[in-house]
Design an enzyme around this catalytic site. Structure first.
Site, PDB file in Angstrom:
ATOM      1  CG  PHE A 234      -1.693   1.296   1.385  1.00  0.00           C
ATOM      2  CD1 PHE A 234      -2.835   1.509   0.633  1.00  0.00           C
ATOM      3  CD2 PHE A 234      -1.290   2.290   2.266  1.00  0.00           C
ATOM      4  CE1 PHE A 234      -3.567   2.686   0.755  1.00  0.00           C
ATOM      5  CE2 PHE A 234      -2.017   3.469   2.398  1.00  0.00           C
ATOM      6  CZ  PHE A 234      -3.157   3.665   1.642  1.00  0.00           C
TER       7      PHE A 234
ATOM      8  CD  GLU B  26       1.110  -8.307   8.973  1.00  0.00           C
ATOM      9  OE1 GLU B  26       0.620  -7.619   9.896  1.00  0.00           O
ATOM     10  OE2 GLU B  26       0.562  -9.318   8.513  1.00  0.00           O
TER      11      GLU B  26
ATOM     12  CD  GLU C 140       2.745  20.583  11.651  1.00  0.00           C
ATOM     13  OE1 GLU C 140       1.690  20.752  12.299  1.00  0.00           O
ATOM     14  OE2 GLU C 140       2.741  20.206  10.468  1.00  0.00           O
TER      15      GLU C 140
ATOM     16  CD  GLU D 217      -0.658  20.944  15.197  1.00  0.00           C
ATOM     17  OE1 GLU D 217      -0.439  20.748  16.415  1.00  0.00           O
ATOM     18  OE2 GLU D 217      -0.666  20.023  14.359  1.00  0.00           O
TER      19      GLU D 217
ATOM     20  CB  SER E  12       4.894   2.340  16.812  1.00  0.00           C
ATOM     21  OG  SER E  12       3.996   3.211  17.446  1.00  0.00           O
TER      22      SER E  12
ATOM     23  CD  GLU F 141       5.527   8.829  13.614  1.00  0.00           C
ATOM     24  OE1 GLU F 141       5.160  10.015  13.543  1.00  0.00           O
ATOM     25  OE2 GLU F 141       4.845   7.938  14.135  1.00  0.00           O
TER      26      GLU F 141
ATOM     27  CD  GLU G  87      -8.347  21.460   2.128  1.00  0.00           C
ATOM     28  OE1 GLU G  87      -8.822  20.534   1.445  1.00  0.00           O
ATOM     29  OE2 GLU G  87      -8.123  22.588   1.683  1.00  0.00           O
TER      30      GLU G  87
ATOM     31  CD  GLU H  34      -3.775  19.672  11.964  1.00  0.00           C
ATOM     32  OE1 GLU H  34      -3.070  18.688  12.248  1.00  0.00           O
ATOM     33  OE2 GLU H  34      -3.298  20.739  11.544  1.00  0.00           O
TER      34      GLU H  34
END
Length: 181
Positions: free
Chosen positions: A15, A38, A92, A96, A113, A119, A140, A142
């Site tokens: 994916f 995975e 950010e 935010e 994780s 990440e 837009e 968020e």
């Protein structure tokens, strides 16, 4: 060579999305046996421990579909391709919270994780905050509610699980240490 290393024999991307991609790797284990992994590929993210001049943490509440609930977090976001992590963090913070910072420094990075995703989140500390007259617009899709709270209030939010993510729990521990000095 790491004695626990798992050598990739075959990797199949299953994916490709806007933010993440998923793949299944066939690996050879240290004992020679094979297994499947995975994995989620992620471009990385930044987060900002923003502290006001009066010692409050700047937090945001937003809905997190993966959890099917709203949580309160430190400002954070995904790194755009080729973007410097400090630029991402400042962007950010502005998008935010509407804040800029006179003092801005990198703190550390960690895996979010590591059992299934690559990440890495890069944490910054922002102090000497100031309101930006016309801050850059956020994403837009968020919807965010801004909070400013004391360390004690943030710790209560951890206890009652309004704060429910590792990066924000880490931020509270670090901010508490910073504010003692």
């Amino acid at each position: 060579m790491n004695r626990f290393e798992e050598k990739t024999v075959v990797s199949e991307k299953i994916f490709e999305g806007k933010i993440i991609s998923l793949r299944v790797d066939d690996v050879e284990l240290p004992d020679g046996k094979r297994a499947k992994r995975e994995l989620v590929d992620h471009p990385g993210a930044v987060a900002v421990i923003a502290i006001t001049d009066d010692g409050k943490l700047v937090l945001v509440e937003q809905y997190r579909k993966a959890l099917n609930r709203s949580i309160i977090e430190i400002p954070a976001g995904k790194i755009e391709p080729g973007e410097d992590i400090a630029i991402t963090a400042l962007r950010e913070l502005e998008e935010e919270t509407g804040y800029g910072a006179n003092k801005f420094e990198y703190l550390q990075s960690f895996a979010t994780s590591p059992g299934f995703a690559n990440e890495i989140i890069h944490i910054f500390v922002a102090q000497g905050l100031y309101k930006i007259d016309k801050p850059a617009a956020g994403d837009e899709d968020e919807f965010i509610q801004l909070y400013e709270c004391t360390i004690e209030e943030a710790e209560e939010m951890v206890q009652d699980q309004r704060i429910y993510d590792a990066k924000t729990a880490f931020a509270i521990l670090h901010a508490k240490k910073l504010l003692k000095h």
